[in-house]
Design a protein around this motif. Structure first.
Motif, PDB file in Angstrom:
ATOM      1  N   LEU A 126       0.824  -1.212   0.000  1.00  0.00           N
ATOM      2  CA  LEU A 126       0.000   0.000   0.000  1.00  0.00           C
ATOM      3  C   LEU A 126       0.860   1.265   0.000  1.00  0.00           C
ATOM      4  CD1 LEU A 126      -2.831  -0.984   2.510  1.00  0.00           C
ATOM      5  CD2 LEU A 126      -3.030  -0.704   0.032  1.00  0.00           C
ATOM      6  N   GLN A 127       1.907   1.263   0.805  1.00  0.00           N
ATOM      7  CA  GLN A 127       2.781   2.436   0.844  1.00  0.00           C
ATOM      8  C   GLN A 127       3.523   2.602  -0.476  1.00  0.00           C
ATOM      9  OE1 GLN A 127       5.138   1.683   4.381  1.00  0.00           O
ATOM     10  NE2 GLN A 127       3.796   2.933   5.644  1.00  0.00           N
ATOM     11  N   GLY A 128       4.016   1.499  -1.047  1.00  0.00           N
ATOM     12  CA  GLY A 128       4.709   1.586  -2.330  1.00  0.00           C
ATOM     13  C   GLY A 128       3.804   2.090  -3.429  1.00  0.00           C
ATOM     14  N   GLU A 129       2.560   1.602  -3.452  1.00  0.00           N
ATOM     15  CA  GLU A 129       1.594   2.073  -4.448  1.00  0.00           C
ATOM     16  C   GLU A 129       1.365   3.570  -4.323  1.00  0.00           C
ATOM     17  OE1 GLU A 129      -3.211   1.794  -5.398  1.00  0.00           O
ATOM     18  OE2 GLU A 129      -2.380   0.960  -3.562  1.00  0.00           O
ATOM     19  N   SER A 130       1.135   4.024  -3.093  1.00  0.00           N
ATOM     20  CA  SER A 130       0.773   5.425  -2.895  1.00  0.00           C
ATOM     21  C   SER A 130       1.937   6.373  -3.137  1.00  0.00           C
ATOM     22  CB  SER A 130       0.218   5.622  -1.483  1.00  0.00           C
ATOM     23  OG  SER A 130       1.180   5.259  -0.513  1.00  0.00           O
ATOM     24  N   LEU A 131       3.170   5.866  -3.094  1.00  0.00           N
ATOM     25  CA  LEU A 131       4.322   6.728  -3.371  1.00  0.00           C
ATOM     26  C   LEU A 131       4.454   7.039  -4.855  1.00  0.00           C
ATOM     27  CD1 LEU A 131       7.056   5.186  -1.041  1.00  0.00           C
ATOM     28  CD2 LEU A 131       5.895   7.378  -0.763  1.00  0.00           C
ATOM     29  N   VAL A 132       4.039   6.101  -5.699  1.00  0.00           N
ATOM     30  CA  VAL A 132       4.301   6.226  -7.135  1.00  0.00           C
ATOM     31  C   VAL A 132       3.055   6.604  -7.926  1.00  0.00           C
ATOM     32  CG1 VAL A 132       5.193   4.985  -9.168  1.00  0.00           C
ATOM     33  CG2 VAL A 132       6.181   4.559  -6.916  1.00  0.00           C
ATOM     34  N   ASN A 133       1.872   6.262  -7.397  1.00  0.00           N
ATOM     35  CA  ASN A 133       0.673   6.404  -8.234  1.00  0.00           C
ATOM     36  C   ASN A 133       0.322   7.849  -8.560  1.00  0.00           C
ATOM     37  OD1 ASN A 133      -0.368   7.304  -5.802  1.00  0.00           O
ATOM     38  ND2 ASN A 133      -1.727   5.555  -5.508  1.00  0.00           N
ATOM     39  N   ASP A 134       0.746   8.805  -7.724  1.00  0.00           N
ATOM     40  CA  ASP A 134       0.466  10.209  -8.047  1.00  0.00           C
ATOM     41  C   ASP A 134       1.119  10.614  -9.362  1.00  0.00           C
ATOM     42  OD1 ASP A 134      -1.049  10.605  -5.787  1.00  0.00           O
ATOM     43  OD2 ASP A 134       0.632  11.324  -4.584  1.00  0.00           O
ATOM     44  N   ALA A 135       2.317  10.094  -9.615  1.00  0.00           N
ATOM     45  CA  ALA A 135       3.000  10.421 -10.871  1.00  0.00           C
ATOM     46  C   ALA A 135       2.204   9.906 -12.061  1.00  0.00           C
ATOM     47  CB  ALA A 135       4.399   9.812 -10.866  1.00  0.00           C
ATOM     48  N   THR A 136       1.697   8.671 -11.961  1.00  0.00           N
ATOM     49  CA  THR A 136       0.888   8.105 -13.041  1.00  0.00           C
ATOM     50  C   THR A 136      -0.380   8.915 -13.244  1.00  0.00           C
ATOM     51  OG1 THR A 136       1.709   5.923 -12.393  1.00  0.00           O
ATOM     52  CG2 THR A 136      -0.155   5.990 -13.902  1.00  0.00           C
ATOM     53  N   ALA A 137      -1.055   9.252 -12.144  1.00  0.00           N
ATOM     54  CA  ALA A 137      -2.323   9.965 -12.245  1.00  0.00           C
ATOM     55  C   ALA A 137      -2.139  11.374 -12.810  1.00  0.00           C
ATOM     56  CB  ALA A 137      -2.980  10.036 -10.868  1.00  0.00           C
ATOM     57  N   ILE A 138      -1.109  12.082 -12.352  1.00  0.00           N
ATOM     58  CA  ILE A 138      -0.882  13.446 -12.845  1.00  0.00           C
ATOM     59  C   ILE A 138      -0.590  13.435 -14.336  1.00  0.00           C
ATOM     60  CG2 ILE A 138       0.700  15.413 -12.709  1.00  0.00           C
ATOM     61  CD1 ILE A 138       0.923  14.846  -9.695  1.00  0.00           C
ATOM     62  N   THR A 139       0.182  12.444 -14.782  1.00  0.00           N
ATOM     63  CA  THR A 139       0.481  12.345 -16.214  1.00  0.00           C
ATOM     64  C   THR A 139      -0.770  12.004 -17.011  1.00  0.00           C
ATOM     65  OG1 THR A 139       2.705  11.578 -15.652  1.00  0.00           O
ATOM     66  CG2 THR A 139       1.966  11.250 -17.916  1.00  0.00           C
ATOM     67  N   ALA A 140      -1.572  11.045 -16.503  1.00  0.00           N
ATOM     68  CA  ALA A 140      -2.822  10.693 -17.183  1.00  0.00           C
ATOM     69  C   ALA A 140      -3.759  11.898 -17.226  1.00  0.00           C
ATOM     70  CB  ALA A 140      -3.483   9.520 -16.475  1.00  0.00           C
ATOM     71  N   TYR A 141      -3.771  12.666 -16.162  1.00  0.00           N
ATOM     72  CA  TYR A 141      -4.608  13.868 -16.120  1.00  0.00           C
ATOM     73  C   TYR A 141      -4.175  14.876 -17.185  1.00  0.00           C
ATOM     74  CZ  TYR A 141      -5.722  18.617 -14.587  1.00  0.00           C
ATOM     75  OH  TYR A 141      -6.107  19.927 -14.549  1.00  0.00           O
ATOM     76  N   LYS A 142      -2.873  15.084 -17.325  1.00  0.00           N
ATOM     77  CA  LYS A 142      -2.384  16.035 -18.329  1.00  0.00           C
ATOM     78  C   LYS A 142      -2.786  15.622 -19.739  1.00  0.00           C
ATOM     79  CE  LYS A 142       1.645  17.650 -15.689  1.00  0.00           C
ATOM     80  NZ  LYS A 142       3.144  17.657 -15.625  1.00  0.00           N
ATOM     81  N   VAL A 143      -2.700  14.318 -20.008  1.00  0.00           N
ATOM     82  CA  VAL A 143      -3.071  13.814 -21.335  1.00  0.00           C
ATOM     83  C   VAL A 143      -4.564  13.999 -21.568  1.00  0.00           C
ATOM     84  CG1 VAL A 143      -3.183  11.761 -22.788  1.00  0.00           C
ATOM     85  CG2 VAL A 143      -1.150  12.177 -21.387  1.00  0.00           C
ATOM     86  N   ALA A 144      -5.388  13.599 -20.574  1.00  0.00           N
ATOM     87  CA  ALA A 144      -6.842  13.729 -20.728  1.00  0.00           C
ATOM     88  C   ALA A 144      -7.256  15.189 -20.818  1.00  0.00           C
ATOM     89  CB  ALA A 144      -7.540  13.049 -19.547  1.00  0.00           C
ATOM     90  N   LEU A 145      -6.599  16.053 -20.040  1.00  0.00           N
ATOM     91  CA  LEU A 145      -6.940  17.477 -20.063  1.00  0.00           C
ATOM     92  C   LEU A 145      -6.618  18.098 -21.415  1.00  0.00           C
ATOM     93  CD1 LEU A 145      -7.916  19.937 -18.416  1.00  0.00           C
ATOM     94  CD2 LEU A 145      -5.519  20.356 -17.832  1.00  0.00           C
ATOM     95  N   ALA A 146      -5.485  17.704 -21.993  1.00  0.00           N
ATOM     96  CA  ALA A 146      -5.116  18.242 -23.303  1.00  0.00           C
ATOM     97  C   ALA A 146      -6.165  17.881 -24.347  1.00  0.00           C
ATOM     98  CB  ALA A 146      -3.746  17.699 -23.715  1.00  0.00           C
ATOM     99  N   ALA A 147      -6.692  16.653 -24.253  1.00  0.00           N
ATOM    100  CA  ALA A 147      -7.749  16.256 -25.188  1.00  0.00           C
ATOM    101  C   ALA A 147      -9.045  17.005 -24.898  1.00  0.00           C
ATOM    102  CB  ALA A 147      -7.972  14.750 -25.098  1.00  0.00           C
ATOM    103  N   ALA A 148      -9.335  17.231 -23.600  1.00  0.00           N
ATOM    104  CA  ALA A 148     -10.595  17.873 -23.240  1.00  0.00           C
ATOM    105  C   ALA A 148     -10.643  19.343 -23.629  1.00  0.00           C
ATOM    106  CB  ALA A 148     -10.828  17.726 -21.740  1.00  0.00           C
ATOM    107  N   VAL A 149      -9.510  20.032 -23.592  1.00  0.00           N
ATOM    108  CA  VAL A 149      -9.505  21.464 -23.906  1.00  0.00           C
ATOM    109  C   VAL A 149      -9.176  21.737 -25.366  1.00  0.00           C
ATOM    110  CG1 VAL A 149      -8.905  22.085 -21.547  1.00  0.00           C
ATOM    111  CG2 VAL A 149      -7.081  21.734 -23.203  1.00  0.00           C
TER     112      VAL A 149
END
Length: 533
Positions: A145-168
């Motif tokens: 759980l700790q290992g997941e939570s340390l790294v997953n923010d990087a994945t989510a922020i990158t996925a967000y940037k990609v989705a946001l670029a498509a949305a705007v």
């Protein structure tokens, strides 16, 4: 700028967090609930989460404290489940929750729904660590759980940037999206690898503990800013640096380690307390921005999205646990047998936190074509309700679930035995080194001082073994507990004399502080560090 609201937030959240230690309710949950209630109290200032503050100023130190206390060796041993959760699950949740939201909410574009999916995909690092410590999860589950939570923010922020670029309307292709992800992940790790060795060299070559601790406070911000400057993941850079420095912390001198532990414990306590209080305090802003959506309608969407987040996590966790074992004989041989209870705990421990809210608040008001971002207020509301829902529902019920399942917690007896064996080996080596040094005439000492060195060494060797022994039939204390109590009483008697002599003007304040510091060090040596519990 009026600093009083900020001071009030820190003071109130710290007081609530301190109060939570006397209750069975984990501090993050109590802070969120009281934040929700406090958001409508008269006189409470308006606190708004700003992604430009949370991500570069609050996230790096929180990640650093979580990562530097993690075990690099344990994370390496569990790299497969950690990677499947921190990368695979986040991408799966982004698409699955986004698609379900697209099908559920009328007139919500798929690109905006994917933005929502990316925002609420990552479980929170601070929450995972706090809950895991409080409920006493098995060591391997805690590591995952700790290992997941340390790294997953990087994945989510990158996925967000990609989705946001498509949305705007920036028209990012799949290829560009994959390139963005690789740049963020590989670049973030690369920046961390480049920085970790020179930063560690500085830590070991600075001889002044105050300078070393100043450097320690700057490290997470330096790593994050350096990575973001080259459009890489600051999250991964901070985690890589922190894991390396934590793994080699024994190479830093003792004064720095003592000061650093105290400083970072205080920083983490203040930031964690304030962050969870801030989550609850966002309720008025979220409701105010709903606009055309009726509250009842929005609440229905919120319940559906919350359920989707919970179900989608289980849809990933169980196959990710068992399919690799079915496909690989090596995995079956290398990893311990896994029953159905551990994946259940991992699946239920998916609490979201401040990073999701901060990302949601960073969604632009207008797209590149000048039009309003589609359903921005609804996305913000659904993010808020998902964060609150996972924190309150899953956070409150997780300890109950652990008790019902009767998961094997940490074996304190086995840990104490391993500690005693390690101390015995170390004491034997130290004793041999002492005898070797005493043969050199340059190290000649009066016999009382030589005996004192041997006594201290013997005391250290026996202290852990005594914790395994029988308790005092009168007090219930172990011999180790009684020793520490008596040492404390003696030190307190000395301390009172020094204060009395200062008051009688027989010594000055500077001399008293010098003498008291010596007693403080003696007391620190006599008393082992208490568990965070």
């Amino acid at each position: 700028m009026d600093a009083l609201p900020l001071v009030a937030l820190v003071a109130a959240s710290a007081a609530v967090a301190g109060l939570a230690r006397r209750t069975p309710v984990p501090a993050p949950l109590l802070l969120v609930v009281l934040g929700l209630l406090g958001s409508y109290l008269p006189g409470v200032p308006a606190y708004t989460l700003d992604a430009h503050i949370v991500l570069p100023l609050l996230l790096p130190p929180l990640l650093y404290t979580a990562a530097v206390d993690s075990s690099y060796l344990d994370l390496r041993a569990n790299i497969r489940p950690v990677a499947l959760l921190s990368v695979g699950y986040v991408l799966f949740a982004t698409v699955a929750v986004g698609w379900l939201a697209y099908r559920l909410v009328p007139d919500l574009p798929l690109t905006a729904a994917l933005v929502l999916g990316a925002v609420i995909a990552p479980p929170d690092a601070v929450t995972a660590a706090a809950i895991a410590r409080r409920v006493g999860l098995p060591a391997r589950v805690t590591t995952i759980l700790q290992g997941e939570s340390l790294v997953n923010d990087a994945t989510a922020i990158t996925a967000y940037k990609v989705a946001l670029a498509a949305a705007v309307g920036e028209g990012m292709s799949w290829g560009a999206g994959i390139g963005e992800f690789l740049l963020a992940s590989v670049g973030g790790v690369g920046v961390g690898l480049v920085l970790m060795v020179p930063l560690h060299w500085l830590r070991t070559h600075l001889r002044e503990p105050l300078l070393q601790n100043t450097l320690s406070l700057l490290i997470p911000f330096v790593a994050y800013a350096a990575a973001e400057r080259v459009h890489a993941s600051g999250v991964l850079a901070v985690v890589v640096v922190a894991l390396y420095l934590g793994h080699r912390s024994w190479q830093v001198d003792f004064a720095t380690r003592l000061q650093e532990a105290a400083v970072w414990k205080m920083v983490a306590f203040i930031l964690e307390s304030a962050v969870f209080a801030l989550i609850g305090l966002q309720l008025p802003f979220v409701l105010k921005g709903l606009g055309t959506y009726a509250v009842a309608e929005a609440l229905w969407y919120a319940v559906a999205v919350f359920l989707a987040v919970v179900v989608v996590r289980f849809l990933w966790v169980y196959p990710a646990t068992y399919v690799p074992r079915l496909l690989s004989k090596r995995i079956r041989e290398r990893e311990p047998e896994t029953n159905w209870t551990s994946p259940l705990i991992v699946g239920w421990a998916g609490m979201r936190g401040v990073v999701s809210l901060a990302i949601a608040f960073s969604i632009p008001l207008v797209a590149s074509d000048g039009e309003a971002f589609p359903a921005r207020n609804l996305v913000l509301f659904l993010t808020f309700t998902t964060v609150i829902g996972t924190l309150v529902v899953q956070g409150l019920t997780l300890p109950v679930l652990v008790r019902v399942l009767k998961l094997p917690g940490r074996d304190r007896q086995a840990e104490t035995l391993a500690e005693a064996q390690a101390q015995s080996e170390a004491s034997t080596a130290a004793e041999a080194r002492l005898e070797e040094l005493l043969t050199d005439r340059r190290n000649c000492l009066p016999q009382p001082l030589t005996d004192r060195l041997r006594t201290v060494l013997e005391r250290r060797r026996n202290a852990v073994w005594e914790r395994l022994g029988a308790a005092n039939p009168v007090t219930g204390e172990s011999a180790d507990d009684t020793y520490r109590r008596l040492a404390g009483e003696m030190i307190e008697a000395e301390r009172e004399v020094f204060v009395r002599l200062r008051d009688e003007r027989r010594i000055d304040d500077e001399m008293m502080r010098t003498l008291l510091r010596r007693l403080d060090l003696e007391e620190a040596a006599a008393y082992r560090e208490e568990s965070d519990g």
